[in-house]
Design an enzyme around this catalytic site. Structure first.
Site, PDB file in Angstrom:
ATOM      1  N   ILE A 183       0.853  -1.192   0.000  1.00  0.00           N
ATOM      2  CA  ILE A 183       0.000   0.000   0.000  1.00  0.00           C
ATOM      3  C   ILE A 183       0.889   1.242   0.000  1.00  0.00           C
ATOM      4  CG2 ILE A 183      -1.771   1.285   1.258  1.00  0.00           C
ATOM      5  CD1 ILE A 183      -2.731  -1.331   2.438  1.00  0.00           C
ATOM      6  N   GLU A 196       2.063  -3.602   5.774  1.00  0.00           N
ATOM      7  CA  GLU A 196       1.118  -3.188   4.738  1.00  0.00           C
ATOM      8  C   GLU A 196       1.356  -3.917   3.424  1.00  0.00           C
ATOM      9  OE1 GLU A 196       4.521  -0.140   4.515  1.00  0.00           O
ATOM     10  OE2 GLU A 196       3.540  -1.424   6.000  1.00  0.00           O
TER      11      GLU A 196
END
Length: 286
Positions: A158, A200
């Site tokens: 991300i 992430e």
């Protein structure tokens, strides 16, 4: 247990009477031998036979009382374990102290197995997102037949996720992670495997997927992220970068390393893009 089942025809509804019968026969063997010897030698004394019979009956009764006293704690434990009496219907003698105890042990074993299964699931599943974790991802791939151990591996990160935590807090960061995992899982095939690789970063195994198909799938997810964003930070729609590698069935570590190198190139090229890492060719980005 074999002896217990073999003697179940003797007073099948009462373990105490069954014990009495077995003890009676066992303790009367000397008496039976004496009667047989006396009959064969014509030296049988009625008074002695009666005396011995009464003595052995009394001894058997005393032994049975002692056995009953010893079994009482087991009966109490069996009743405590028997939360659902209908579970004993498959046992030889319902209500019998041994059958009750056996049913309780079976339930305890089933509960233990269920806890072990829960622990196994927890060890292979990411609790925040509900998708597989790294261990589960690798374990599921390892469990595949050799013929199915091929396709494409994608590592996805991300973009600027640290800013989400720093600006909006960790609760929002957790929501973004869960939403992103759900977005990935809903946009790939049932045969594909989505996992949270760590932090992430996520991973997807496109089983038997051609590289073009996997790349198009990631591009489609990226477009949906732009149309229906899962969040914004600093006015920017939350996007992702991905590295894609073809896996032809060799060591999966090589495909993961290639996908990781392609992911690095995607970040270096400006993020919000998918880079491929073809075999023996440097990563290329659109």
């Amino acid at each position: 247990m074999h002896f217990y089942l073999a003697t179940s025809f003797i007073f099948p509804r009462s373990l105490r009477l069954r014990l009495f019968a077995i003890c009676f026969v066992a303790t009367h063997l000397p008496l039976l031998c004496y009667i047989g010897w006396g009959a064969a030698t014509a030296r049988l004394a009625l008074a002695e036979v009666v005396t011995l019979t009464l003595a052995t009956v009394a001894g058997t009764g005393l032994a049975l009382y002692g056995i009953g006293a010893l079994l009482s704690p087991i009966q109490t434990l069996a009743e405590a374990l028997n939360a659902r009496p209908d579970d004993s219907r498959s046992l030889p003698q319902v209500g019998d102290v041994i059958a009750s105890l056996y049913a309780g042990v079976q339930r305890a074993a089933a509960t233990t197995q269920a806890h072990m299964n829960d622990l196994a699931i927890a060890a292979h599943e990411d609790p925040l997102t509900g998708v597989a974790n790294r261990r589960g991802f690798l374990a599921q791939i390892e469990a595949l037949p050799t013929a199915q151990r091929k396709g494409c591996i994608a590592l996805i990160d991300i973009d600027f996720f640290k800013q989400v935590n720093d600006i909006k807090g960790h609760d929002e960061g957790d929501r973004v992670l869960a939403a992103f995992a759900g977005r990935l899982a809903s946009q790939v095939r049932r045969a594909d495997l989505v996992a949270r690789w760590g932090g992430e970063e996520f991973a997807i195994f496109f089983r038997d997927g051609a590289e073009d198909e996997a790349s198009w799938a990631l591009a489609r997810i990226a477009q949906q992220m732009r149309r229906e964003p899962i969040g914004r930070v600093n006015g920017r729609i939350i996007s992702f970068s991905a590295g894609l590698s073809r896996w032809t069935g060799g060591p999966i570590e090589e495909a993961l390393a290639a996908a990781d190198a392609a992911l690095y190139d995607a970040k270096q090229s400006g993020r919000d893009r998918v880079c491929r890492a073809p075999v023996a060719i440097s990563a290329t980005c659109p």
